[in-house]
Design a protein around this motif. Structure first.
Motif, short mmCIF file in Angstrom:
data_model
loop_
_atom_site.label_atom_id
_atom_site.label_comp_id
_atom_site.label_asym_id
_atom_site.label_seq_id
_atom_site.Cartn_x
_atom_site.Cartn_y
_atom_site.Cartn_z
N ALA A 75 0.82 -1.21 0.00
CA ALA A 75 0.00 0.00 0.00
C ALA A 75 0.85 1.25 0.00
N ASP A 76 2.13 1.15 0.35
CA ASP A 76 3.00 2.32 0.44
C ASP A 76 3.72 2.63 -0.87
N VAL A 109 4.22 4.03 -4.40
CA VAL A 109 3.63 5.05 -5.27
C VAL A 109 4.45 5.10 -6.55
N ASP A 144 8.63 4.62 -1.81
CA ASP A 144 7.96 4.08 -0.64
C ASP A 144 7.40 5.25 0.18
N ALA A 145 6.09 5.44 0.13
CA ALA A 145 5.47 6.55 0.84
C ALA A 145 5.46 6.35 2.35
N GLY A 146 5.84 5.16 2.81
CA GLY A 146 5.86 4.90 4.24
C GLY A 146 7.18 5.23 4.91
N TYR A 167 14.12 6.91 0.03
CA TYR A 167 12.69 6.80 -0.27
C TYR A 167 12.42 6.10 -1.60
N SER A 175 4.81 13.73 5.76
CA SER A 175 4.81 12.38 5.20
C SER A 175 4.90 12.51 3.70
N ASN A 199 0.91 10.17 -0.87
CA ASN A 199 0.43 8.81 -1.15
C ASN A 199 -0.01 8.64 -2.60
N SER A 200 0.19 9.66 -3.41
CA SER A 200 0.10 9.56 -4.87
C SER A 200 1.17 10.49 -5.44
#
Length: 232
Positions: free
Chosen positions: A28-29, A31, A59-61, A82, A165, A168-169
């Motif tokens: 889910a992380d 993008v 990696d958005a996390g 990242y 953060s 997420n897109s």
């Protein structure tokens, strides 16, 4: 202006960055995105007017390395390690980012006053180095390649919602309206970076490109690959 900034990054950032964080990444992380721009400076390489395409996944996390939540920057943060993958394409020439050799770094500024000449802005500055691909001139090593992205929005301030953060897109370059600042750059040098020659391939426009679903599947596959742990 962009190639001067990247030259500064090339000389300073490798002293600050090294290695990669360990651990797995949740699907889910991940993008993915694709940007393009028309080349308007090429250091005499014969690429003027061609389109530079940049495919990437991150990696958005990944948590921020350091952050600021006080004026005048108000909402800013830096992120290391990242990036998951990146590919640069110009015509038939393709370069792939090498995570075991290179570094990745990105700074986010949301509603920040960085320069009084520009005013309050949303800004993204990204820097990633070490790519494998064709040699446009002799004597270029993989670690000599670097990609930089500069985006600034000082009108709508809707380019970013937060800097605390990673988005997420993939950020939409069309929301960044400061066209004097917005650019992509792919640079490399010969020799040791001091006695050799520097070459800069830059675009003064950055626009998003829809990516096919297959690319997303390819991006997910990289999660199965181990990362090196960042030392220090």
């Amino acid at each position: 202006m962009a190639h001067k900034l990247a030259l500064s990054n090339k000389l300073l950032l490798p002293l600050l960055l090294s290695g990669y964080m360990s651990g797995s990444t949740a699907l889910a992380d991940v993008v993915s995105g694709r940007y393009q721009g028309t080349i308007d400076f090429d250091s005499g390489l014969g690429l003027l007017g061609q389109i530079m395409y940049v495919d990437f996944s991150y990696d958005a996390g990944v948590p921020y390395f350091q952050n600021i939540t006080e004026p005048p920057l108000h909402d800013a943060a830096d992120y290391f390690d990242y990036l998951l993958e990146m590919r640069i394409r110009i015509g038939d020439n393709v370069w792939d980012w090498q995570p075991t050799l290179g570094t990745s770094f990105i700074s986010l500024y949301n509603d920040s006053l960085i320069s009084t000449l520009i005013g309050t802005e949303d800004r993204i500055v990204a820097y990633n180095d070490a790519f494998t691909g064709p040699l446009l001139v002799p004597g270029v090593e993989d670690i000599s390649y670097a990609f930089s992205l500069y985006l600034s929005d000082n009108l709508g301030l809707d380019g970013l919602d937060t800097a605390q953060s990673l988005p997420n897109s993939a950020p939409n370059p069309e929301l960044f309206n400061n066209l004097v600042w917005n650019s992509m750059e792919f640079a490399f040098f010969t020799g040791n970076g001091e006695s050799g020659e520097f070459y800069f391939i830059t675009t003064s426009d950055v626009t998003p490109v829809p990516i096919p679903g297959a690319y997303g599947l390819f991006a997910s596959a990289i999660l199965l690959l181990p990362k090196q742990k960042r030392s220090g």
